[in-house]
Design a protein around this motif. Structure first.
Motif, mmCIF file in Angstrom:
data_model
loop_
_atom_site.group_PDB
_atom_site.id
_atom_site.type_symbol
_atom_site.label_atom_id
_atom_site.label_comp_id
_atom_site.label_asym_id
_atom_site.label_seq_id
_atom_site.Cartn_x
_atom_site.Cartn_y
_atom_site.Cartn_z
ATOM 1 N N ILE A 122 0.843 -1.194 0.000
ATOM 2 C CA ILE A 122 0.000 0.000 0.000
ATOM 3 C C ILE A 122 0.879 1.246 0.000
ATOM 4 O O ILE A 122 0.634 2.205 -0.743
ATOM 5 C CB ILE A 122 -0.960 -0.016 1.204
ATOM 6 N N ASP A 123 1.918 1.244 0.822
ATOM 7 C CA ASP A 123 2.841 2.392 0.862
ATOM 8 C C ASP A 123 3.495 2.623 -0.497
ATOM 9 O O ASP A 123 3.817 3.754 -0.862
ATOM 10 C CB ASP A 123 3.922 2.166 1.922
ATOM 11 N N GLN A 124 3.668 1.546 -1.260
ATOM 12 C CA GLN A 124 4.300 1.645 -2.576
ATOM 13 C C GLN A 124 3.301 1.971 -3.685
ATOM 14 O O GLN A 124 3.694 2.069 -4.854
ATOM 15 C CB GLN A 124 5.009 0.326 -2.890
ATOM 16 N N GLY A 125 2.010 2.143 -3.343
ATOM 17 C CA GLY A 125 1.022 2.552 -4.323
ATOM 18 C C GLY A 125 0.258 1.432 -4.998
ATOM 19 O O GLY A 125 -0.399 1.653 -6.012
ATOM 20 N N ALA A 126 0.302 0.206 -4.439
ATOM 21 C CA ALA A 126 -0.452 -0.897 -5.036
ATOM 22 C C ALA A 126 -1.955 -0.684 -4.896
ATOM 23 O O ALA A 126 -2.735 -1.154 -5.730
ATOM 24 C CB ALA A 126 -0.049 -2.221 -4.393
ATOM 25 N N ALA A 127 -2.385 0.007 -3.864
ATOM 26 C CA ALA A 127 -3.803 0.312 -3.636
ATOM 27 C C ALA A 127 -3.868 1.387 -2.567
ATOM 28 O O ALA A 127 -2.917 1.584 -1.790
ATOM 29 C CB ALA A 127 -4.570 -0.932 -3.194
ATOM 30 N N ALA A 128 -5.020 2.082 -2.518
ATOM 31 C CA ALA A 128 -5.201 3.067 -1.453
ATOM 32 C C ALA A 128 -5.444 2.376 -0.122
ATOM 33 O O ALA A 128 -5.060 2.883 0.936
ATOM 34 C CB ALA A 128 -6.372 3.995 -1.786
ATOM 35 N N GLY A 129 -6.080 1.227 -0.163
ATOM 36 C CA GLY A 129 -6.371 0.486 1.058
ATOM 37 C C GLY A 129 -6.892 -0.888 0.726
ATOM 38 O O GLY A 129 -7.121 -1.229 -0.439
ATOM 39 N N LEU A 130 -7.100 -1.705 1.759
ATOM 40 C CA LEU A 130 -7.616 -3.053 1.540
ATOM 41 C C LEU A 130 -8.214 -3.593 2.831
ATOM 42 O O LEU A 130 -7.891 -3.149 3.929
ATOM 43 C CB LEU A 130 -6.513 -3.999 1.046
ATOM 44 N N VAL A 131 -9.085 -4.571 2.644
ATOM 45 C CA VAL A 131 -9.512 -5.451 3.729
ATOM 46 C C VAL A 131 -9.299 -6.867 3.218
ATOM 47 O O VAL A 131 -9.798 -7.229 2.148
ATOM 48 C CB VAL A 131 -10.978 -5.234 4.137
ATOM 49 N N ALA A 132 -8.536 -7.664 3.949
ATOM 50 C CA ALA A 132 -8.202 -9.024 3.537
ATOM 51 C C ALA A 132 -8.658 -9.999 4.605
ATOM 52 O O ALA A 132 -8.507 -9.733 5.806
ATOM 53 C CB ALA A 132 -6.693 -9.158 3.312
ATOM 54 N N LEU A 133 -9.219 -11.119 4.177
ATOM 55 C CA LEU A 133 -9.749 -12.130 5.096
ATOM 56 C C LEU A 133 -9.301 -13.512 4.655
ATOM 57 O O LEU A 133 -9.354 -13.841 3.467
ATOM 58 C CB LEU A 133 -11.276 -12.058 5.147
ATOM 59 N N VAL A 134 -8.869 -14.308 5.619
ATOM 60 C CA VAL A 134 -8.623 -15.734 5.410
ATOM 61 C C VAL A 134 -9.386 -16.473 6.501
ATOM 62 O O VAL A 134 -9.241 -16.168 7.687
ATOM 63 C CB VAL A 134 -7.127 -16.079 5.472
ATOM 64 N N ALA A 135 -10.217 -17.432 6.093
ATOM 65 C CA ALA A 135 -11.010 -18.208 7.047
ATOM 66 C C ALA A 135 -10.793 -19.690 6.795
ATOM 67 O O ALA A 135 -10.713 -20.137 5.647
ATOM 68 C CB ALA A 135 -12.496 -17.873 6.918
ATOM 69 N N ARG A 136 -10.696 -20.447 7.901
ATOM 70 C CA ARG A 136 -10.548 -21.893 7.808
ATOM 71 C C ARG A 136 -11.214 -22.493 9.030
ATOM 72 O O ARG A 136 -10.773 -22.273 10.158
ATOM 73 C CB ARG A 136 -9.067 -22.267 7.751
ATOM 74 N N ALA B 152 0.089 -11.757 -4.332
ATOM 75 C CA ALA B 152 0.812 -11.841 -3.060
ATOM 76 C C ALA B 152 -0.104 -12.325 -1.937
ATOM 77 O O ALA B 152 0.296 -13.134 -1.088
ATOM 78 C CB ALA B 152 1.410 -10.476 -2.715
ATOM 79 N N PHE B 153 -1.342 -11.843 -1.915
ATOM 80 C CA PHE B 153 -2.314 -12.272 -0.904
ATOM 81 C C PHE B 153 -2.521 -13.776 -0.944
ATOM 82 O O PHE B 153 -2.448 -14.467 0.081
ATOM 83 C CB PHE B 153 -3.634 -11.529 -1.121
ATOM 84 N N TRP B 154 -2.750 -14.319 -2.139
ATOM 85 C CA TRP B 154 -3.008 -15.751 -2.245
ATOM 86 C C TRP B 154 -1.755 -16.566 -1.924
ATOM 87 O O TRP B 154 -1.834 -17.635 -1.306
ATOM 88 C CB TRP B 154 -3.554 -16.081 -3.624
ATOM 89 N N ARG B 155 -0.609 -16.088 -2.344
ATOM 90 C CA ARG B 155 0.616 -16.810 -2.036
ATOM 91 C C ARG B 155 0.823 -16.902 -0.518
ATOM 92 O O ARG B 155 1.142 -17.971 0.020
ATOM 93 C CB ARG B 155 1.814 -16.126 -2.698
ATOM 94 N N LEU B 156 0.626 -15.800 0.189
ATOM 95 C CA LEU B 156 0.783 -15.798 1.627
ATOM 96 C C LEU B 156 -0.241 -16.690 2.312
ATOM 97 O O LEU B 156 0.065 -17.397 3.282
ATOM 98 C CB LEU B 156 0.677 -14.354 2.162
ATOM 99 N N ALA B 157 -1.475 -16.678 1.817
ATOM 100 C CA ALA B 157 -2.513 -17.520 2.419
ATOM 101 C C ALA B 157 -2.144 -18.997 2.326
ATOM 102 O O ALA B 157 -2.281 -19.754 3.297
ATOM 103 C CB ALA B 157 -3.847 -17.260 1.741
ATOM 104 N N TYR B 158 -1.633 -19.400 1.170
ATOM 105 C CA TYR B 158 -1.317 -20.818 0.972
ATOM 106 C C TYR B 158 0.001 -21.204 1.641
ATOM 107 O O TYR B 158 0.159 -22.364 2.048
ATOM 108 C CB TYR B 158 -1.308 -21.154 -0.512
ATOM 109 N N GLU B 159 0.924 -20.282 1.776
ATOM 110 C CA GLU B 159 2.152 -20.610 2.472
ATOM 111 C C GLU B 159 1.898 -21.018 3.921
ATOM 112 O O GLU B 159 2.659 -21.765 4.531
ATOM 113 C CB GLU B 159 3.122 -19.419 2.426
ATOM 114 N N ALA B 160 0.798 -20.531 4.467
ATOM 115 C CA ALA B 160 0.468 -20.827 5.871
ATOM 116 C C ALA B 160 -0.096 -22.234 6.062
ATOM 117 O O ALA B 160 -0.092 -22.747 7.169
ATOM 118 C CB ALA B 160 -0.530 -19.804 6.388
ATOM 119 N N ILE B 161 -0.595 -22.853 4.982
ATOM 120 C CA ILE B 161 -1.283 -24.124 5.172
ATOM 121 C C ILE B 161 -0.762 -25.256 4.296
ATOM 122 O O ILE B 161 -1.071 -26.424 4.547
ATOM 123 C CB ILE B 161 -2.808 -23.981 4.930
ATOM 124 N N VAL B 162 -0.017 -24.955 3.238
ATOM 125 C CA VAL B 162 0.399 -25.995 2.301
ATOM 126 C C VAL B 162 1.912 -26.237 2.429
ATOM 127 O O VAL B 162 2.689 -25.289 2.360
ATOM 128 C CB VAL B 162 0.048 -25.585 0.847
#
Length: 368
Positions: A2-16, A358-368
């Motif tokens: 976000i600091d680098q300008g990828a988006a103004a903001g975000l809300v991200a959720l991972v549920a399991r 990047a979001f999906w990569r991080l989500a899967y790194e936690a479980i796979v």
């Protein structure tokens, strides 16, 4: 990012299972320095498509529609179709359609109309689509449902029904079909049969006045690289769209996602969820349906959503879809995982943005 300008903001959720992790970062409105919050409202664009597909399956379960029956009864504007002899040919160089359009054609995007991945004025049919006000957009077309179908009905099909996959138009017309069969406005049907049973109190086409301060402002990079407001979204759409237009929150969409992941709950039968989330395209249809290079590598299409067919070839896995204003959702039944990323930066390519990757990569790194 976000600091680098990828988006103004975000809300991200991972549920399991019972675990839900949510991150809110950046700003929902830059000028007011309003921080992003978990309950921020986002325009979810094409993440509307799976919701409307679920609404159609409710009507199938009720016996009001059948997947392989022609839609002519409800959409007479699409009866007795003519089909272009050549995609780049004149609009009057046509042959008769080999069969009628069915509900399954609409759900799987095989009705013979859709987006051509070429410069917008390359072919006569593209110019006719533009003249009719039907160019693809993350905002519903500025016309009534009847006008929408009438304008599509005045155009020849680009391909024979069932021949190949073409993005977007199937969902636009599906929304009108649901409305006509249900004999009530699409927004009302979704509210009664999906949103209320699932407790989705923050999902709608028109944001109520008392909730507008929670709506994330959409931003796009300006000429100097800084974010400027995107002005493409009217406060009140002319009509709710079948392909786009819904506003929602990360927790509301999680309720919809969990309904599908759990086999339908009080909304759908497990058999309907299974139909929605399996690949319906043949290898021949994929080969004839270029979208972007590599799009079909390990992927397929269900009813209003994408399906990963080779879990070793692509992330994210499972099924779901993205929105053109910077949103992404997938359910992964194998791992019991739901991921939702909501941003307010329009996509500039059919390829997933770096932030979502990047979001999906991080989500899967936690479980796979």
């Amino acid at each position: 990012m976000i600091d680098q300008g990828a988006a103004a903001g975000l809300v991200a959720l991972v549920a399991r299972g019972d675990m839900v992790h949510v991150v809110a970062a950046g700003a929902r409105e830059l000028a007011a320095q309003a921080p992003m919050r978990r309950d921020t409202l986002f325009r979810i664009a094409s993440m509307t498509k799976p919701v409307v597909a679920a609404a159609a399956m409710i009507l199938v379960e009720a016996g009001a529609l059948r997947l392989d029956d022609p839609v002519d009864r409800w959409l007479p504007e699409l009866a007795d179709r003519r089909v272009l002899r050549r995609l780049d040919g004149p609009l009057d160089d046509t042959v008769p359609a080999q069969r009628p359009i069915t509900l399954r054609d609409l759900m799987t995007f095989r009705l013979g109309l859709g987006i051509i991945m070429a410069p917008s004025a390359s072919y006569p049919i593209q110019r006719a689509i533009a003249d009719a006000g039907l160019l693809p957009s993350p905002i519903p077309p500025a016309m009534t449902p009847d006008e929408l179908v009438a304008r599509y009905g005045a155009l020849p099909l680009m391909h024979q029904p069932g021949e190949r996959w073409m993005y977007n138009v199937g969902s636009e017309i599906l929304g009108v079909l649901v409305e006509r069969v249900a004999a009530r406005p699409l927004a009302d049907f979704l509210e009664a049969r999906i949103f209320t049973p699932l407790g989705m109190a923050d999902t709608f086409y028109v944001v109520p006045p008392d909730k507008r301060d929670r709506l994330a402002r959409v931003y796009q990079p300006g000429d100097d690289g800084r974010f400027v407001p995107w002005t493409g979204a009217p406060e009140t759409p002319v009509h709710p769209g079948g392909s786009t237009g819904l506003v929602s929150t990360v927790d509301d969409y999680l309720a919809f996602a969990r309904m599908l992941l759990g086999g339908g709950g009080r909304v759908l039968k497990p058999e309907s969820v299974a139909l929605m989330t399996q690949d319906h395209l043949t290898p021949e249809q994929k080969a004839a349906s270029p979208f972007v290079p590599g799009f079909w590598d390990g992927r397929g299409w269900g009813f209003g959503l994408g399906v990963t067919t080779d879990p070793e070839a692509a992330l994210p896995r499972g099924y779901g879809w993205d929105g053109g204003l910077g949103t992404s959702w997938r359910n992964d039944p194998e791992h019991g995982l739901t991921g939702i990323l909501l941003t307010q930066r329009p996509m500039t390519s059919p390829h997933m943005p770096e932030l979502a990757t990047a979001f999906w990569r991080l989500a899967y790194e936690a479980i796979v």
